[in-house]
Design an enzyme around this catalytic site. Structure first.
Site, short mmCIF file in Angstrom:
data_model
loop_
_atom_site.label_atom_id
_atom_site.label_comp_id
_atom_site.label_asym_id
_atom_site.label_seq_id
_atom_site.Cartn_x
_atom_site.Cartn_y
_atom_site.Cartn_z
N ASN A 72 -12.89 2.51 -0.97
CA ASN A 72 -12.98 2.54 0.40
C ASN A 72 -14.25 3.35 0.85
OD1 ASN A 72 -12.50 2.66 3.33
ND2 ASN A 72 -10.78 4.47 2.86
N LYS A 103 -15.46 3.75 3.87
CA LYS A 103 -15.23 4.33 5.24
C LYS A 103 -16.45 3.99 5.94
CE LYS A 103 -12.49 8.00 3.00
NZ LYS A 103 -11.53 9.11 3.27
N HIS A 112 -4.87 3.01 7.46
CA HIS A 112 -5.34 4.38 6.82
C HIS A 112 -4.91 5.50 7.42
CE1 HIS A 112 -7.99 7.11 4.93
NE2 HIS A 112 -8.16 6.45 3.87
N GLU A 120 -6.61 8.09 8.38
CA GLU A 120 -7.75 8.43 9.07
C GLU A 120 -7.62 7.67 10.57
OE1 GLU A 120 -11.09 7.83 6.30
OE2 GLU A 120 -10.40 9.52 5.48
N GLU A 133 -0.97 7.19 -0.17
CA GLU A 133 -1.92 8.01 -0.15
C GLU A 133 -1.52 9.42 0.71
OE1 GLU A 133 -6.07 5.95 -0.22
OE2 GLU A 133 -5.62 6.01 1.86
N GLY A 188 -9.79 13.07 0.35
CA GLY A 188 -10.99 13.70 0.63
C GLY A 188 -11.04 15.09 0.50
N SER A 222 -8.41 11.47 -3.43
CA SER A 222 -9.09 12.17 -4.64
C SER A 222 -9.26 11.62 -6.11
CB SER A 222 -8.81 13.81 -4.47
OG SER A 222 -9.23 14.22 -3.21
C1 PEP Z 1 -9.33 6.98 0.80
O1 PEP Z 1 -10.16 7.10 1.93
O2 PEP Z 1 -8.56 6.15 1.00
C2 PEP Z 1 -9.19 7.94 -0.27
C3 PEP Z 1 -8.53 8.06 -1.36
O3 PEP Z 1 -10.41 8.99 -0.31
P1 PEP Z 1 -10.86 9.97 -1.49
O4 PEP Z 1 -10.63 8.99 -2.74
O5 PEP Z 1 -12.19 10.34 -1.17
O6 PEP Z 1 -9.58 11.02 -1.38
#
Ligand code: PEP
Length: 261
Positions: free
Chosen positions: A14, A16, A107, A109, A180, A186, A226
């Site tokens: 992803n 972003k 998501h 975000e 998630e 992040g 992460s």
């Molecule tokens: C994401 O944005 O879906 C995500 C899992 O980000 P990260 O791997 O950076 O935590």
């Protein structure tokens, strides 16, 4: 595949709001070189379906970059209407026309910064399924919800409200659920394999109730938060973790390829 791992794993980056077209060309030069040095994409494709969720400005360059590998390109959002007065939005027919394979929806975000509700996510799921694109639906609890012992309640509400917008017909089309935990996105904090596996088992059980046993056993539930080359193997080794949605570690070709190898 053994009985313990009946589902082919789905690994998606992803990106972003990152990268320009020039960055993408460099990324795929490295990505394709590393893959070919390690024996070619076909051995990866035996184990994983691979995709990148990218900004719409990069669809074409990404499609050039992944040509002849089987890697798929995903959007990071869509609108549920096919067309109309929705300035700034992209519809499913437009995404299809641009050659993408599906879209990441819901998501955290987008829920946090764009006020996306479960109902809106459900309408997007329905539109993607009807349009023949793959919905990758993100759900997950916040840190305070986990600390208050509400993880299962939150996941259950997200699934129920989202699925209220999705027809039985659409559930016959492939979809992916991304678990998630918001506190792990992040932040460098990762759910332990036990925490992630427990959430995935719960989600699968809820889906069995809300859809059907067959649907819940076939659906891929992937983990995001992460995930990186150091923790991916252990997470992906859990029987109910059917892949990963990877933000930060998908931005560098070297890191993403290490997860795939
Ligand atoms: C994401 O944005 O879906 C995500 C899992 O980000 P990260 O791997 O950076 O935590």
């Amino acid at each position: 595949m053994t009985d313990a791992y009946p589902r082919k794993k789905f690994i998606a980056g992803n990106w972003k709001m990152h990268k320009t077209r020039g960055d993408v060309e460099t990324f795929f030069q490295t990505f394709n070189r590393l893959i070919s040095e390690s024996g070619g994409f076909s051995q990866i494709a035996e184990r994983y379906d691979v995709a990148f969720g990218v900004p719409a400005t990069l669809f074409e360059t990404c499609e050039q970059g992944v040509k002849s590998t089987g890697v798929r390109i995903l959007a990071q959002n869509c609108h549920w209407e096919a067309q109309g007065a929705f300035t700034g939005e992209l519809s499913v027919p437009m995404l299809k026309d641009a050659g993408v394979h599906g879209a990441i929806i819901g998501h955290s975000e987008r829920r946090q910064y764009n006020g996306e509700t479960n109902e809106a996510v459900g309408k997007k799921w329905q539109a993607l399924s009807r349009g023949g694109l793959l919905p990758v639906i993100c759900i997950g609890e916040s840190r305070s919800e986990r600390e208050a012992g509400k993880t299962e309640e939150v996941l259950s509400v997200q699934l129920r409200e989202t699925l209220s917008q999705v027809s039985k017909d659409s559930l016959g089309h492939d979809f992916v659920i991304a678990y998630e935990p918001v506190w792990a996105i992040g932040t460098g904090l990762t759910a332990t394999p036990d925490q992630a596996e427990a959430a995935h088992v719960f989600i699968r059980r809820e889906l069995a109730e809300l859809t059907s046993k067959a649907c819940s056993e076939a659906v891929r539930i992937i983990y995001g938060g992460s995930m990186n080359p150091s923790n991916a193997r252990e997470l992906l080794g859990c029987p109910n973790i059917d892949g990963g949605l990877i933000g930060g570690a998908s931005l560098k070709a070297e890191d993403f390829v290490r997860i795939l190898l």
